[in-house]
Write a protein that holds these residues in place. Structure first.
Motif, PDB file in Angstrom:
ATOM      1  N   ASN A 297     -15.652   9.821 -49.219  1.00 14.58           N
ATOM      2  CA  ASN A 297     -14.962   8.593 -49.589  1.00 14.58           C
ATOM      3  C   ASN A 297     -14.997   8.408 -51.111  1.00 14.58           C
ATOM      4  O   ASN A 297     -16.019   8.669 -51.729  1.00 14.58           O
ATOM      5  N   PRO A 298     -13.898   7.974 -51.726  1.00 15.43           N
ATOM      6  CA  PRO A 298     -13.908   7.751 -53.173  1.00 15.43           C
ATOM      7  C   PRO A 298     -15.054   6.823 -53.586  1.00 15.43           C
ATOM      8  O   PRO A 298     -15.734   7.049 -54.581  1.00 15.43           O
ATOM      9  N   GLU A 299     -15.234   5.772 -52.810  1.00 16.30           N
ATOM     10  CA  GLU A 299     -16.386   4.896 -53.067  1.00 16.30           C
ATOM     11  C   GLU A 299     -17.455   5.225 -52.032  1.00 16.30           C
ATOM     12  O   GLU A 299     -17.174   5.228 -50.837  1.00 16.30           O
TER      13      GLU A 299
END
Ligand code: ASP
Ligand code: MG
Length: 415
Positions: A297-299
């Motif tokens: 996940n990007p974050e």
């Protein structure tokens, strides 16, 4: 794609599954389906009642399974049910005959377990395939046991990859084409001499992953009744969030440590071919779901997983020796021999600590093998908490809440 028991629990659910399959008919599809609703449990119970000689209850339980399936057939096919009903009846007859065998012999070997529970998937796939044909969709029912070959370790069979891959390559690949759905059973396979086996409870995801791997599928979609993989169990945590992307590594850790959305064995076959796995919601197909691929996940999302019914075992040499490598080797020889499943381990100067699933017979056998040389301390009824991508505050919260019962046994998976 793969549909679990909840997605085929009644006629309306099956109509929805058929609609989803139809929506994807542009592609060449292989569809793996589980037994309808709780059928596997019901078949298990039926066999256990027979083993225990409870004739009246056996009758009742069998009638319940029969009624359930025939009602779905009637709901779906109405006055066009003759053909599918004769197939369903033939399976039900076989179940009845096997059960009377168990009753008579009062014996229920693992081989018979696999035979009887396999009918759940044989029934569900038959009904779905026939229903697709009724709706003029091109569907071909195939028997997974003809391709998915396993050892004879009944109830937990191991896949013979070389044979399975060759079978699927040569025989299933050639059946597959755009506009056609191949419909097959999750959970079941067979030995090289044709005896039915099963891959372990909840094993249909694994079947789907095996087929995806062998077919070089472009993707695998597992349809669930949730919007995707959540970062915790919503039954025990507030404010869970859906994770958009998980790496294969995060996914395998999550499932191994008890996130029950997908079977832990599912990840390896698709990882080895870098096939993306999508967990999507069959109740709302427009939702994006969760994608398991090489991308995280990007974050970073922190996930909380709890595995219940754990047992802590502390092993100490009786003579105060260091827990050196040769002693560890000895302990692990017995771990392997007794079939203990270790979820977590840690050593110290004079002890080795294991956290294992609670399987009393296995643990007793293991303990007996060690007692001459070691002191063995066993504590039951524990939970294993896993936090993936943890933040410092998570640890403080857990300790404050007195959730840590084994201070010395925490697993931290850092990014
Ligand atoms: N029907 C089998 C079970 O309930 C396999 C599965 O659903 O994945 O265990
Ligand atoms: Mg199931």
């Amino acid at each position: 794609m793969k549909f679990g028991g909840a997605s085929v629990k009644d006629a309306a659910a099956i109509r929805n599954v058929a609609a989803i399959i139809t929506e994807h008919q542009e592609q060449a599809l292989l569809v793996v389906i589980s037994a309808m609703d709780k059928t596997t449990n019901h078949l298990e119970n039926l066999a256990y009642l027979a083993r225990d000689g409870k004739e009246a209850e056996v009758k009742e339980q069998f009638a319940k399974i029969k009624r359930f399936h025939l009602k779905i057939v009637a709901d779906l096919f109405g006055d066009k049910q003759a053909e599918v009903k004769s197939k369903v009846d033939a399976f039900l007859d076989k179940i009845e005959r096997i059960v009377s065998g168990i009753l008579m012999l009062e014996e229920f070997p693992p081989r018979t377990y696999d035979r009887i529970v396999s009918f759940g998937e044989l029934l569900s796939t038959t009904v779905v395939a026939e229903y697709l044909k009724l709706a003029d969709q091109e569907a071909v029912w195939i028997d997974a046991r003809d391709y998915l070959k396993t050892d004879a370790n009944y109830r937990q069979a191991g896949v013979i990859w070389s044979l399975t891959e060759a079978n699927i390559r040569t025989q299933v690949m050639s059946l597959s084409r755009r506009g056609r759905a191949l419909i097959t059973q999750g959970f079941i396979g067979s030995t090289t001499d044709g005896k039915t086996t099963t891959l372990g409870r909840e094993g249909s995801d694994y079947t789907a992953s095996i087929f995806a791997h062998c077919l070089n599928a472009s993707s695998l979609v597992v349809w669930k009744d949730v919007p995707g993989i959540l970062n915790g169990d919503p039954r025990i945590r507030e404010n869970t969030i859906k994770i958009d992307n998980l790496s294969y590594e995060e996914a395998v850790e999550m499932t191994f440590y008890g996130a029950s959305v997908i079977h832990p064995k599912t990840i390896k076959p698709i990882f080895n071919k870098r096939i993306p796995l999508r967990v999507k919601c069959f109740l709302d197909t427009s939702l994006p779901g969760t994608v398991i691929s090489e991308q995280t996940n990007p974050e970073l999302v922190t996930s909380y997983i709890v595995k219940k019914n754990q047992v802590f075992i502390r092993i100490k040499p009786r003579d105060f020796s260091f827990m050196e490598e040769h002693l560890m080797q000895e302990v692990f020889y017995h771990v392997n021999k007794s079939g203990l499943k270790v979820n977590l381990l840690q050593n110290s100067a004079i002890s080795l600590m294991l956290c294992v699933d609670n399987r009393p017979a296995v643990i007793n056998a293991f303990e007996a093998l060690l007692l001459d040389q070691f002191l063995v301390e066993i504590r039951e009824g524990l939970k294993l908490n896993t936090i993936i991508n943890f933040e410092k505050s998570d640890l403080a919260n857990i300790e404050e809440a007195k959730m840590v019962q084994l201070q010395e046994n925490k697993l931290y998976i850092v990014k």
